[in-house]
Each structure stands twice: as C-alpha cells, then as structure tokens.
Scaffold this motif. Structure first.
Motif, short mmCIF file in Angstrom:
data_model
loop_
_atom_site.label_atom_id
_atom_site.label_comp_id
_atom_site.label_asym_id
_atom_site.label_seq_id
_atom_site.Cartn_x
_atom_site.Cartn_y
_atom_site.Cartn_z
N SER A 9 65.50 41.07 47.44
CA SER A 9 65.31 41.74 48.73
C SER A 9 64.85 43.18 48.53
CB SER A 9 66.61 41.71 49.53
OG SER A 9 67.64 42.43 48.87
N ARG A 10 65.35 43.83 47.49
CA ARG A 10 64.92 45.21 47.19
C ARG A 10 63.45 45.22 46.80
NH1 ARG A 10 64.48 47.74 42.28
NH2 ARG A 10 64.55 50.03 42.29
N LEU A 14 57.61 46.07 48.52
CA LEU A 14 56.26 45.59 48.81
C LEU A 14 55.92 45.75 50.29
CD1 LEU A 14 56.22 42.35 46.62
CD2 LEU A 14 54.86 44.42 46.26
N TRP A 15 56.90 45.47 51.16
CA TRP A 15 56.67 45.59 52.60
C TRP A 15 56.40 47.03 53.00
CZ3 TRP A 15 55.73 42.20 56.40
CH2 TRP A 15 56.00 40.85 56.16
N VAL A 23 58.51 39.22 44.63
CA VAL A 23 57.04 39.22 44.71
C VAL A 23 56.51 37.84 45.08
CG1 VAL A 23 56.58 38.68 42.27
CG2 VAL A 23 54.98 40.12 43.56
N LEU A 24 57.23 36.79 44.68
CA LEU A 24 56.78 35.43 45.00
C LEU A 24 56.84 35.16 46.50
CD1 LEU A 24 55.83 32.69 43.97
CD2 LEU A 24 58.22 32.02 43.71
N VAL A 25 57.89 35.61 47.16
CA VAL A 25 58.00 35.43 48.61
C VAL A 25 56.84 36.12 49.31
CG1 VAL A 25 59.37 36.02 50.64
CG2 VAL A 25 60.49 35.08 48.61
N ALA A 44 51.42 35.12 51.93
CA ALA A 44 49.96 35.27 52.00
C ALA A 44 49.26 33.92 51.92
CB ALA A 44 49.49 36.18 50.87
N THR A 45 49.76 33.01 51.08
CA THR A 45 49.14 31.68 51.00
C THR A 45 49.34 30.90 52.29
OG1 THR A 45 51.11 30.59 50.05
CG2 THR A 45 49.56 31.60 48.50
N ALA A 46 50.48 31.10 52.94
CA ALA A 46 50.75 30.41 54.21
C ALA A 46 49.78 30.89 55.29
CB ALA A 46 52.19 30.65 54.65
#
Length: 250
Positions: free
Chosen positions: A7-8, A13-14, A115-117, A122-124
């Motif tokens: 989450s951190r 990234l957000w 980073v995967l989430v 983005a892929t979604a």
C-alpha cells in the motif's frame, strides 16, 4: 506486513506525477491505435463478407491492440520499477529497511505487489477499450479474456525482472536501462528462422512474446501460464536472495 509495504508503494505511485504522465502517454497511444483499428475494421467489412470464416472484431481490433500494448509496457515498466530498491539504496534508507524486523521476502513481495497492482490497473483500462465494442458487435469473449490474461502475465514478468535489476544498483536510471535491455532481449530472442531446430525450439520457449502470441490467438495452454509464473517467481527469488545476502553482509 506485505500489504502494508504494498500500500505504501502503491500510494507513492498514485502521488507521483511521473507515474501518471507515463500512464497517460501509454493509454493515449493505445487509445489512438484503437481508433485507427476500428476505422480499418469498418473499411474491411465489405471484403470480409465474402469469406467463409472471416476474422471478427476481436481478431482485427483487440489482438493488434494487445500486441502494441506489450511494447508500451516494455517502455513503461522499467521506468516504474527502477526506484523500487535502487532509490532506497541511493537515499541510504535500504540499510534501515534491511535492519528492521521485516523479512526480506516481505519487503520484496510488498514492493512487487504495489507496482503490480498499478500496472494491472493500466492493463484493465486497455482491455476496456475493445470491450466497449460489445454493444454494437459480437465479441469473442474467450479470446478477449485470453489476450488480457496474456498481457497481465507478461506485465507481471516485466515487473519482477525490473524489481530484480533494481536491487543491483543505486542508480535508478541505470536500473531502467538495464531492465529495458533485458526485457527487449527476451522479447526478440526467438531466432528459429536463423538457428538450428533444437536451438530454435529452446529460444522459442524462452521468448516472452511467443507465449503471449498463443494466448492472443485464443489458444489457452497451461504451459504458457506456468512459464510466466515461473519467470516472475525466478526473478523475485533472485531479488530476495540478493537482498538477503546484503542483509547478512551487514
């Protein structure tokens, strides 16, 4: 603890304008291509009518879109993963992190999950583009899901490789360039047309794009899924080993 670290990392990234700018550029390129593919499909419809088994909108719009999206993520992922560990090393917070009562595996998996989430989101967004065509035409949902699964697994592998490279240096840009070089090599490693049959078969299996192309054609094979999972697990394991050795060295 893994979820806390994830989450951190996701929050970082957000809140990063660089991450949002990169995401916007990638989405913009894919949206532009999507509109071009729709226009081409409309122009081809008259000629497709006379064919016995004409390709549908999934084959002519979704599959090419996912193919180009691979190259977008090939450029995007190294820039998002380069700071995962190398920035911690450069800012000298890695020693504090390694001396904390948190396992190395939790640190690596937490950063990877964060980073995967972000990347899977983005892929979604890209998968939603061809999905919107379902209101006006017939989509092959199975092929569409297989194509998105292939893209998601490929991006997961990209992120794992980028995370490992990030553990090797204190310079984020060096990590980004090295990750890009490694991923590009693994994407174009399939030299079956110029190599021997045995060598070509091995290189074809190692090729990241070879397994993705099969899923784009709607050919779901568990071997392709296992390949991507092993690819990701291997690089995550190397990252854990690298940081574990560094912790023991302290």
């Amino acid at each position: 603890m893994i979820l806390l670290i994830a989450s951190r990392e996701l929050r970082r990234l957000w809140l990063s304008p660089v991450a949002w700018t990169l995401l916007a550029v990638a989405q913009g390129l894919c949206a532009w291509l999507f509109l071009l593919l729709i226009d081409d499909f409309r122009n081809l419809q008259g000629r497709l009518v006379g064919l016995e088994n004409p390709p549908g909108v999934t084959d002519l719009v979704a599959a090419p879109l996912f193919r180009v999206a691979v190259w977008c993520f090939l450029m995007l992922t190294p820039l998002l993963t380069m700071n995962l560990i190398s920035e911690e090393r450069r800012s000298r917070t890695l020693d504090l992190l390694l001396s904390s009562p948190v396992s190395v595996a939790a640190i690596v998996l937490g950063k990877y999950l964060g980073v995967l989430v972000f990347l899977l989101g983005a892929t979604a967004l890209i998968a939603l583009m061809p999905l919107t065509l379902g209101t006006g035409t017939t989509l092959d949902v199975g092929k569409l899901l297989a194509g998105w699964l292939g893209l998601a697994l490929l991006v997961a592998g990209f992120a794992a490789a980028g995370l490992y490279i990030s553990t090797l240096t204190s310079q984020p840009m060096v990590a980004a360039v090295a990750t890009l070089g490694l991923l590009l090599f693994l994407c174009v490693i399939d030299l079956r047309t110029v190599g021997g049959e045995a060598a070509g078969s091995l290189l074809g299996y190692l090729s990241l794009l070879g397994h993705h192309d099969a899923l784009l054609r709607g050919l779901f094979d568990s071997a392709d899924v296992v390949y991507y999972l092993l690819f990701s697990v291997t690089f995550l394991g190397l990252a854990i080993q690298r940081l574990d050795n560094e912790r023991l060295g302290h």
